[in-house]
Design an enzyme around this catalytic site. Structure first.
Site, PDB file in Angstrom:
ATOM      1  CG  ASP A   1      -1.808   1.198   1.353  1.00 35.65           C
ATOM      2  OD1 ASP A   1      -2.362   1.629   0.323  1.00 35.65           O
ATOM      3  OD2 ASP A   1      -1.974   1.742   2.473  1.00 35.65           O
ATOM      4  CB  SER A   2       0.203   4.818  -0.351  1.00 33.35           C
ATOM      5  OG  SER A   2      -0.939   4.867   0.475  1.00 33.35           O
TER       6      SER A   2
ATOM      7  CB  CYS B   1      -3.358   0.362  -2.220  1.00 31.66           C
ATOM      8  SG  CYS B   1      -3.571   2.063  -2.745  1.00 31.66           S
ATOM      9  CG  ASN B   2      -9.846   0.355  -1.911  1.00 33.10           C
ATOM     10  OD1 ASN B   2     -10.850  -0.229  -2.262  1.00 33.10           O
ATOM     11  ND2 ASN B   2      -9.345   0.219  -0.693  1.00 33.10           N
ATOM     12  CB  THR B   3      -5.457   4.558  -4.870  1.00 35.98           C
ATOM     13  OG1 THR B   3      -6.202   5.055  -3.751  1.00 35.98           O
ATOM     14  CG2 THR B   3      -5.272   5.653  -5.868  1.00 35.98           C
TER      15      THR B   3
ATOM     16  CD  GLU C   1       0.720   6.414   6.330  1.00 35.04           C
ATOM     17  OE1 GLU C   1      -0.270   5.778   5.924  1.00 35.04           O
ATOM     18  OE2 GLU C   1       1.824   5.896   6.551  1.00 35.04           O
TER      19      GLU C   1
ATOM     20  CB  CYS D   1      -9.406   4.440   1.324  1.00 39.27           C
ATOM     21  SG  CYS D   1      -7.743   4.885   1.867  1.00 39.27           S
ATOM     22  CB  THR D   2      -6.474  -0.382   2.694  1.00 36.24           C
ATOM     23  OG1 THR D   2      -5.413   0.405   2.141  1.00 36.24           O
ATOM     24  CG2 THR D   2      -6.989  -1.343   1.642  1.00 36.24           C
ATOM     25  CG  HIS D   3      -4.804   4.855   4.934  1.00 32.60           C
ATOM     26  ND1 HIS D   3      -4.321   4.396   3.742  1.00 32.60           N
ATOM     27  CD2 HIS D   3      -3.734   5.380   5.605  1.00 32.60           C
ATOM     28  CE1 HIS D   3      -3.002   4.630   3.680  1.00 32.60           C
ATOM     29  NE2 HIS D   3      -2.636   5.228   4.801  1.00 32.60           N
TER      30      HIS D   3
ATOM     31  CE1 TYR E   1       1.961   5.140  -3.755  1.00 36.04           C
ATOM     32  CE2 TYR E   1       0.628   3.206  -4.226  1.00 36.04           C
ATOM     33  CZ  TYR E   1       1.860   3.780  -4.007  1.00 36.04           C
ATOM     34  OH  TYR E   1       2.982   2.984  -4.044  1.00 36.04           O
ATOM     35  N   GLY E   2      -3.724   8.655  -3.611  1.00 40.23           N
ATOM     36  CA  GLY E   2      -5.021   9.153  -4.078  1.00 40.23           C
ATOM     37  C   GLY E   2      -4.954  10.448  -4.867  1.00 40.23           C
TER      38      GLY E   2
HETATM   39  N1  DGL Z   1      -4.787   3.118   1.279  1.00 39.91           N
HETATM   40  C1  DGL Z   1      -4.933   3.565  -0.055  1.00 39.91           C
HETATM   41  C2  DGL Z   1      -6.226   3.120  -0.703  1.00 39.91           C
HETATM   42  O1  DGL Z   1      -6.772   2.115  -0.312  1.00 39.91           O
HETATM   43  C3  DGL Z   1      -4.647   4.968  -0.446  1.00 39.91           C
HETATM   44  C4  DGL Z   1      -4.302   6.060   0.456  1.00 39.91           C
HETATM   45  C5  DGL Z   1      -3.525   7.102  -0.312  1.00 39.91           C
HETATM   46  O2  DGL Z   1      -2.310   6.912  -0.399  1.00 39.91           O
HETATM   47  O3  DGL Z   1      -4.124   8.043  -0.852  1.00 39.91           O
HETATM   48  O4  DGL Z   1      -6.696   3.713  -1.620  1.00 39.91           O
END
Ligand code: DGL
Length: 274
Positions: A11-12, A74-76, A154, A187-189, A43-44
């Site tokens: 992930d990011s 990571c969804n993105t 984060e 988003c996995t966060h 990443y978003g």
């Molecule tokens: N955790 C990431 C996701 O699932 C992205 C968070 C990010 O870096 O913007 O999209």
């Protein structure tokens, strides 16, 4: 690919640890190698091309460490780079994204209206509405970008309940979300603040909602795929988790400690040669 080979997860930042932790709970024999691309977070807000490059390079890093499976946690990255990672590395390892299992779970369980909360890039790709509508054309889907939320999490702000309550309200009080029956944490966060989100809905919702995220759903998919390919690790040794980050941040180190039963020490790895 050997059953004893590790599972690579990336992930990011800390978000993918929610997926890695679910995998470790569900499959306690598996070795896990995690890569958090903290140098490029969020990443978003990055371009598709940039995210694709990051995903390919990290997947290559994980394959060099002999991973039998790569989980794009990571969804993105899943929304813009899964097909490319599959194309380049699909013959060397099993590749999983976090979107398909969630879209399928939502299609099987949602009633009428689904809300999606995700990064700007994930929302722009329209991937959740596309995948869910394909399976359930009757569902109405609304997607909203929660731009700064992953970065705030984060940075460790998830410990501050007041700030989290305010930001959750800021995103979820949107009138378009008022009558949803299902909410995707895209988003996995976000599972890190799942309790705060539940609390918001309990206090404010007109109707109860189901919340979907990519933790357990993805862990189940990982097990299914490893079983199908006879790659489940049956060794009884306690796994030794490894965690790499492209830029050392104290907040990552602190946040990473909440996920696993064993203490992990994130190692800085200069993947980008900077
Ligand atoms: N955790 C990431 C996701 O699932 C992205 C968070 C990010 O870096 O913007 O999209």
């Amino acid at each position: 690919m050997q059953p004893t080979s590790p599972i690579g997860v990336f992930d990011s930042g800390v978000g993918g640890l929610t997926v890695a932790a679910a995998i470790s709970e569900y499959l306690p024999n598996e070795q896990i190698i995690y890569f958090g691309d903290t140098e490029h977070l969020p990443y978003g807000d990055k371009s598709e091309e940039a995210i694709q490059q990051y995903a390919l390079k990290i997947s290559d890093f994980l394959l060099q460490r002999n991973c039998k499976m790569i989980v794009i946690a990571c969804n993105t990255a899943s929304s813009v780079a899964y097909q490319l990672v599959q194309k380049y590395f699909g013959s060397e390892a099993l590749i999983i994204n976090v979107i398909d299992p969630v879209a399928e779970a939502v299609a099987a369980n949602a009633q009428q209206k689904v809300g999606v909360m995700a990064t700007r890039r994930t929302v722009q790709t329209g991937i959740y509405p596309q995948k869910i509508s394909h399976l359930r054309p009757d569902l109405h889907i609304v997607a909203k970008a929660a731009r700064s939320l992953a970065t705030m999490i984060e940075e460790g702000l998830f410990h501050n309940k007041k700030i989290m309550a305010a930001i959750i309200e800021h995103y979820l009080a949107d009138p378009d979300f008022a009558d949803i029956d299902s909410l995707i944490l895209g988003c996995t966060h976000y599972p890190i603040i799942a309790k705060d989100i539940h609390q918001y809905w309990q206090q404010n919702a007109i109707q109860p909602i189901q919340i979907f995220d990519s933790t357990d759903t993805v862990a189940v998919r990982v097990k299914q795929l490893l079983t199908t390919h006879q790659l489940l690790n049956s060794s009884k040794e306690t796994p030794n988790y490894q965690c790499f980050i492209s830029d050392y941040t104290q907040s990552f180190e602190q946040a990473s400690q909440i996920f696993f039963k064993q203490k992990i020490k994130p190692q800085h790895f200069d993947l980008w040669g900077s």
